[in-house]
Design an enzyme around this catalytic site. Sequence first.
Site, PDB file in Angstrom:
ATOM      1  N   GLU A  16     -10.195   3.799   5.962  1.00  0.00           N
ATOM      2  CA  GLU A  16      -9.428   4.263   7.127  1.00  0.00           C
ATOM      3  C   GLU A  16     -10.304   4.956   8.177  1.00  0.00           C
ATOM      4  O   GLU A  16     -10.206   4.661   9.363  1.00  0.00           O
ATOM      5  CB  GLU A  16      -8.268   5.159   6.686  1.00  0.00           C
ATOM      6  CG  GLU A  16      -7.219   4.437   5.839  1.00  0.00           C
ATOM      7  CD  GLU A  16      -6.638   3.178   6.490  1.00  0.00           C
ATOM      8  OE1 GLU A  16      -6.849   2.970   7.689  1.00  0.00           O
ATOM      9  OE2 GLU A  16      -5.984   2.386   5.769  1.00  0.00           O
ATOM     10  N   GLU A  40       0.855  -1.182   0.000  1.00  0.00           N
ATOM     11  CA  GLU A  40       0.000   0.000   0.000  1.00  0.00           C
ATOM     12  C   GLU A  40       0.892   1.234   0.000  1.00  0.00           C
ATOM     13  O   GLU A  40       1.864   1.258   0.750  1.00  0.00           O
ATOM     14  CB  GLU A  40      -0.904   0.036   1.232  1.00  0.00           C
ATOM     15  CG  GLU A  40      -1.920   1.173   1.127  1.00  0.00           C
ATOM     16  CD  GLU A  40      -2.923   1.190   2.303  1.00  0.00           C
ATOM     17  OE1 GLU A  40      -2.771   0.414   3.254  1.00  0.00           O
ATOM     18  OE2 GLU A  40      -3.834   2.018   2.242  1.00  0.00           O
ATOM     19  N   HIS A  47      -7.100  -2.409  14.917  1.00  0.00           N
ATOM     20  CA  HIS A  47      -7.303  -1.655  13.668  1.00  0.00           C
ATOM     21  C   HIS A  47      -6.996  -2.534  12.452  1.00  0.00           C
ATOM     22  O   HIS A  47      -7.813  -2.638  11.531  1.00  0.00           O
ATOM     23  CB  HIS A  47      -6.411  -0.408  13.685  1.00  0.00           C
ATOM     24  CG  HIS A  47      -6.499   0.426  12.455  1.00  0.00           C
ATOM     25  ND1 HIS A  47      -7.323   1.525  12.367  1.00  0.00           N
ATOM     26  CD2 HIS A  47      -5.886   0.322  11.258  1.00  0.00           C
ATOM     27  CE1 HIS A  47      -7.205   2.058  11.166  1.00  0.00           C
ATOM     28  NE2 HIS A  47      -6.328   1.347  10.470  1.00  0.00           N
ATOM     29  N   GLU A  48      -5.840  -3.158  12.469  1.00  0.00           N
ATOM     30  CA  GLU A  48      -5.460  -3.960  11.298  1.00  0.00           C
ATOM     31  C   GLU A  48      -6.403  -5.147  11.142  1.00  0.00           C
ATOM     32  O   GLU A  48      -6.794  -5.492  10.033  1.00  0.00           O
ATOM     33  CB  GLU A  48      -4.004  -4.438  11.403  1.00  0.00           C
ATOM     34  CG  GLU A  48      -2.965  -3.342  11.608  1.00  0.00           C
ATOM     35  CD  GLU A  48      -3.076  -2.176  10.641  1.00  0.00           C
ATOM     36  OE1 GLU A  48      -3.509  -2.385   9.495  1.00  0.00           O
ATOM     37  OE2 GLU A  48      -2.756  -1.040  11.044  1.00  0.00           O
ATOM     38  N   GLY A  89       2.741   2.389  10.903  1.00  0.00           N
ATOM     39  CA  GLY A  89       2.483   1.590  12.101  1.00  0.00           C
ATOM     40  C   GLY A  89       2.335   0.107  11.792  1.00  0.00           C
ATOM     41  O   GLY A  89       2.982  -0.733  12.409  1.00  0.00           O
ATOM     42  N   ALA A  90       1.479  -0.204  10.833  1.00  0.00           N
ATOM     43  CA  ALA A  90       1.229  -1.597  10.488  1.00  0.00           C
ATOM     44  C   ALA A  90       0.415  -1.647   9.210  1.00  0.00           C
ATOM     45  O   ALA A  90      -0.057  -0.623   8.734  1.00  0.00           O
ATOM     46  CB  ALA A  90       0.455  -2.294  11.609  1.00  0.00           C
ATOM     47  N   MET A  91       0.246  -2.868   8.669  1.00  0.00           N
ATOM     48  CA  MET A  91      -0.421  -3.004   7.383  1.00  0.00           C
ATOM     49  C   MET A  91      -1.309  -4.241   7.366  1.00  0.00           C
ATOM     50  O   MET A  91      -0.890  -5.325   7.780  1.00  0.00           O
ATOM     51  CB  MET A  91       0.661  -3.063   6.293  1.00  0.00           C
ATOM     52  CG  MET A  91       0.118  -3.238   4.906  1.00  0.00           C
ATOM     53  SD  MET A  91      -0.914  -1.820   4.430  1.00  0.00           S
ATOM     54  CE  MET A  91      -2.058  -2.630   3.339  1.00  0.00           C
ATOM     55  N   GLU A  92      -2.509  -4.043   6.847  1.00  0.00           N
ATOM     56  CA  GLU A  92      -3.581  -5.042   6.967  1.00  0.00           C
ATOM     57  C   GLU A  92      -3.612  -6.098   5.871  1.00  0.00           C
ATOM     58  O   GLU A  92      -4.680  -6.669   5.591  1.00  0.00           O
ATOM     59  CB  GLU A  92      -4.925  -4.305   6.974  1.00  0.00           C
ATOM     60  CG  GLU A  92      -5.335  -3.661   5.625  1.00  0.00           C
ATOM     61  CD  GLU A  92      -5.005  -2.187   5.492  1.00  0.00           C
ATOM     62  OE1 GLU A  92      -4.092  -1.718   6.211  1.00  0.00           O
ATOM     63  OE2 GLU A  92      -5.635  -1.498   4.674  1.00  0.00           O
ATOM     64  N   ASN A  93      -2.480  -6.434   5.232  1.00  0.00           N
ATOM     65  CA  ASN A  93      -2.473  -7.441   4.166  1.00  0.00           C
ATOM     66  C   ASN A  93      -3.336  -8.639   4.546  1.00  0.00           C
ATOM     67  O   ASN A  93      -3.283  -9.113   5.675  1.00  0.00           O
ATOM     68  CB  ASN A  93      -1.050  -7.934   3.930  1.00  0.00           C
ATOM     69  CG  ASN A  93      -0.054  -6.811   3.927  1.00  0.00           C
ATOM     70  OD1 ASN A  93      -0.131  -5.924   3.101  1.00  0.00           O
ATOM     71  ND2 ASN A  93       0.850  -6.819   4.900  1.00  0.00           N
TER      72      ASN A  93
HETATM   73  N1  0A1 Z   1      -3.308   0.798   5.779  1.00  0.00           N
HETATM   74  C1  0A1 Z   1      -2.412   0.953   6.886  1.00  0.00           C
HETATM   75  C2  0A1 Z   1      -1.519   2.133   6.790  1.00  0.00           C
HETATM   76  C3  0A1 Z   1      -0.361   2.042   5.861  1.00  0.00           C
HETATM   77  C4  0A1 Z   1      -0.346   2.813   4.734  1.00  0.00           C
HETATM   78  C5  0A1 Z   1       0.751   2.850   3.919  1.00  0.00           C
HETATM   79  C6  0A1 Z   1       1.822   2.069   4.245  1.00  0.00           C
HETATM   80  O1  0A1 Z   1       2.917   2.157   3.435  1.00  0.00           O
HETATM   81  C7  0A1 Z   1       4.154   2.259   3.923  1.00  0.00           C
HETATM   82  C8  0A1 Z   1       1.831   1.276   5.368  1.00  0.00           C
HETATM   83  C9  0A1 Z   1       0.705   1.254   6.162  1.00  0.00           C
HETATM   84  C10 0A1 Z   1      -3.256   1.200   8.126  1.00  0.00           C
HETATM   85  O2  0A1 Z   1      -4.192   1.965   8.081  1.00  0.00           O
HETATM   86  O3  0A1 Z   1      -2.940   0.644   9.158  1.00  0.00           O
HETATM   87 ZN    ZN Z   2      -5.943   1.542   8.545  1.00  0.00          ZN
END
Ligand code: 0A1
Ligand code: ZN
Length: 882
Positions: free
Chosen positions: A326, A127, A303-304, A267-271
Site C-alpha cells: 500500500e 481482501e 493506484h489499483e 474505494g476499489a480493489m486490485e483483484n
Molecule cells: N487494497 C485496496 C483496498 C481495500 C482493502 C480492503 C477492502 O475490503 C473491503 C477493499 C479494498 C486498495 O488499496 O485499493
Molecule cells: Zn492499495
Amino acid sequence: MRTDHARPVRLADYRPSDWLIDKVDLDIALHPSATKVRARLSMRPNPAADGPAPLRLDGDELSLSSISIDGASLPSEAYAATPDNLTIAQPPHGAFQLELETTINPSANTQLMGLYRSNGTYCTQCEAEGFRRITYFLDRPDVMAVYTTRIEADRADVPVLLANGNLVETGTLPGEKHFAVWHDPHPKPAYLFALVGGNLGCVDDSFTTMSGRKVALKIYVERGKEDRCAYAMDSLKRSLRWDEEAFGREYDLDIFMIVAVSDFNMGAMENKGLNVFNDKYVLASSDTATDGDFASIEAIIAHEYFHNWTGNRITCRDWFQLCLKEGLTVFRDQEFTSDQRSRPVKRISDVRLLRGHQFVEDAGPLAHPVRPEIYHEINNFYTATVYEKGAEVVRMIKTLLGSDAFRKGMDLYFERHDGEAATIEQFVQCFADVSGKDFTQFMRWYSQAGTPEVTANGKYDAATKTYRLDLTQSLAPTPGQKIKEPMVIPLALGLVGRDGKDATLHAKGNTRIEHGVAILSSPSASIEFSGISEEPVLSINRAFSAPIRLVTNLSAADLQHLAAHDSDPFNRWQALQTFALRILIANVTALRAGKNTNSDNGLMDALAAILADKTLEPAFVAQALTPPSEADIAREIGSDVDPDAIFAARGHLRRKISECLGAELLALYERFAVREPYSPDSVSAGRRALKNVCLDLLAVNGQADGIARVFEQYKSADNMTDRLAGLATLSFHDKPLRGTAFEDFYQRYSSDPLIVDKWLMLQAAIPDPITLDRVVALTAHPAFAVTNPNRVRSLIGTFAQGNPTQFNRADGAGYEFVADYVLKLNGTNPQVAARLMTAFKSWRALESTRQAHAEKAIRRVAAGENLSADVKDIAERALAGG
Ligand code: 0A1
Ligand code: ZN
C-alpha cells in the site's frame, strides 16, 4: 458476524504455513440465496515447515455440504467443520486433492465481504480475509495458487460472468443457463480472487504494451451508465503507459477489466485482472462529477492498476507487511499524478491529507507504526498511517538515494521477488544492495509510531560570514511504545538570500549533506555553512522531504520572504501556512480568554504578493489562499482543544483575508469566470479551483452582493464543479437562498445516488447547531440507505469526521448520535461501523467537558452487545492508555 477469536495476531509469531495450495479449481453456481461453491484444492506439505501437521482451513460463517480427499468422501470422524474452520487431524502425508462444497447466501451478505450482491450484481471482495466466506481455505497471503474459475448462472439474469485471468471457455447449459471458465496463470493469494456476475453494460478499448502485445480493456457498469466511463478509461490507458515508462512494468494478461459496483466498503480493489471499484471512482461526466471527483478517479484507477506489480506480482508475506504494497503503491500513484498534473500542487494536497488524517492518527490513541506488530482485526489497519505515511517512507528512500539509485533498487526488487510474498526487510534490502548504504536505523520509520518533531534554529554571524543551524529531533511516546530511538530524517534545505536565490552550500559539522539534503540521524546536530555573504533565510524540509512536525525560529519577516521567493514552491506555500497557523493559534487563545483577535498584516501582505505574482499557477494560488484546516489547528494545539474557538478563529482569519484583499479576489474571480467548454484537465481545474476559492472568500462576510454572486453561479453553472462550489459556499450561510438552493439541487439530481451523496455531505457539514437534527431527519429520507456505505459515509461519516464543531457539540449529543449509529451498523456492516468509530480518535485532546462526553459515548459502544471484532478493537484502543 466475526467476533474476537484467536486474537491478537503478532508479527513475532509468524510461521510459514504447514500446507501449501498450488492449484485451485472453483466451480460456482450463482443463485441469489443458495450459491453452490465447489472447490478442488491441490494441497501439499510445505517443505519449509516442520513436518507432518494437521490441516486447518479458515472459514467465516460457512457451512460444509461435502468433503472428499482424492475422490473419496471423508468419514465424519476424520474432520471437524465449524462456521469458522475446517480441521483434518490426520491428512495424507504427501500431496492430495481436497474437494469441498459449501453453500452461501450472497443476498444476505450485508458485510460486503466474500460473495455479495450489489444492486442485483454478484461480486466478491476478498481482501483481507473475505475468501474464507466463500470456501474453507488457507486464507493467508503467503499461500499462492493458480486459479481456474468456472461460473454458471441464468443467462437472462446474469449474462456477464467474469473472474480473474483470461477467458478460456464459454457455453450454454440446459434450463436457460450458461457458463464461463476463466484461468489466471499467475499464482496469487486468495485475497486477490474475484468473481462478478450481472446484467452489466460494457465499454471496450485496447492498449498495446511496450513489447507490442494487444490487451483488451473493459469497463463494466450498470446499464445506462456507459457514457460516464470515458475518463476512467483514459486514466487507465495513461496508467498502463506510465508504469512502462516510469518503472519498466508491462501488463501481463490478455485482458484488464474494471467493474463498478454501487455497494462497496472501500474505494476499489486490485483483484488480478479484474479490479472491482466503488462506482464513485469510475463514473464521471462534467455535469455529474466535480474536478475533485475526476482527480480521484484518475488516482484510484492508477493506484489499483499499479498494484498489478506492487501487490499482485509481488505480494505481502503476511498482513503486517500491508504497507509493502500500500505505501509503495500510494507513492507510485502520487508520482503518476505529479507527472500528469502539477507536481507542487499534488505535493501540497498530499501533505494536507497527511497532516489532516495521518498526523492526527499519530497523535492519538489509535497511533500505530507503518508496519504494526500486533492486531486484533486487520480490517482496521487500512489506515492513513499504512497508506500515506507508508508512501512518505518510500519517498524518503528515494530522497536519500536519488532518482537513479532508487530506480535501480526498484528494478532489483521486481527482479528478485517477482512471484513471491515478500517482507519490508526484503524490499529495503534491495535499496541497501544497490546503494551500499546501511538502512538499519532507517527501518525505525516502519517500527516507531508517532510524528517526529524537528527543531531547526539558525543564526547568522556577519563577522565570520557563517550561518549556524542547530537541529534536534524528538518523538513522543505512543500506545505501547514509551521509549523512542532517533530516526534518520532527510531534510532538503536551502539558504535563501535577499535576492531570493539560494546560496551555495559549504557545510561543516557532524551532519551529512548530500545533494542539498541534510541527514539528521542523531538527537541533535549542528551544521555550519561558511561563505554566506549576507543574512539568509532558512528554507528547510523542502518539498516536505520528511513527514515531521517542524519548529523553527523563523520570524514573520522571514516567512514573508520565503512565501515570496523560495525556489521550492512547496515551502512558499508552507511559509504561508506556518504564518497563518501562528496567528490562528494565538487567536484561539485570545478568544478563549475573552480577548480580541489579532491579525498580523504581514500575512495579508504575503498573500497580496502571491495574488500579484503572475508566474504562479492558479491551483497553487488556490492552495495559498486556503488556511490550515480545523483538524490541523486542533492537532497543533494538542490538548485542551475547543473546536468552537478554532472555528471562530479560522472564520476570523478568512474574513480578514476577504476584507484586505477583496478587490484582488474579485478581479481574479472575474478573470476566471469566463465561460469555456468544460474540460477536466488540471489546468482548467486549477482555474476553477482558484475562482471558487475567491467566490467563497468574497461571500465570507455574508453580505448580500457576495451571496447573490454565489447563488448566481450556482444557478447558471454548466458543470458540477461550479454548481457544487456555489452550493458549498451557500451551505455555510444561514440565508433563505441556502434552503432554496438545497431544494433545487435535490430536485435536479434526486435520481442519481452519487450526486445525492454530495447533497447529503454538504448538509452534514454545516457548522450550525441545527445540523444534528437535520442529519437525524435525513437518515429517514428516501434517498438514504443504511445498507449502502457511500450513503452512510456521506451523511454520518461527514458529520462525524467533517464537521468538527457539531460532532464535538459541547452537550455531547454529536457523540451520542455517532455512537448509536456505530452500534446500529455493528451487526450489518462491521467494517463501516469501525471506520465510523475512528471519528473518536482525537477525543483525549479535547477540553474536559467534551472529553467526558466523548468517553461516555465510547464506553457505551465498548460495552455494546454482540460487538464485532472490528468495532471492539477501535473502541478498546480508543480507551486504552491515557
Ligand atoms: N487494497 C485496496 C483496498 C481495500 C482493502 C480492503 C477492502 O475490503 C473491503 C477493499 C479494498 C486498495 O488499496 O485499493
Ligand atoms: Zn492499495
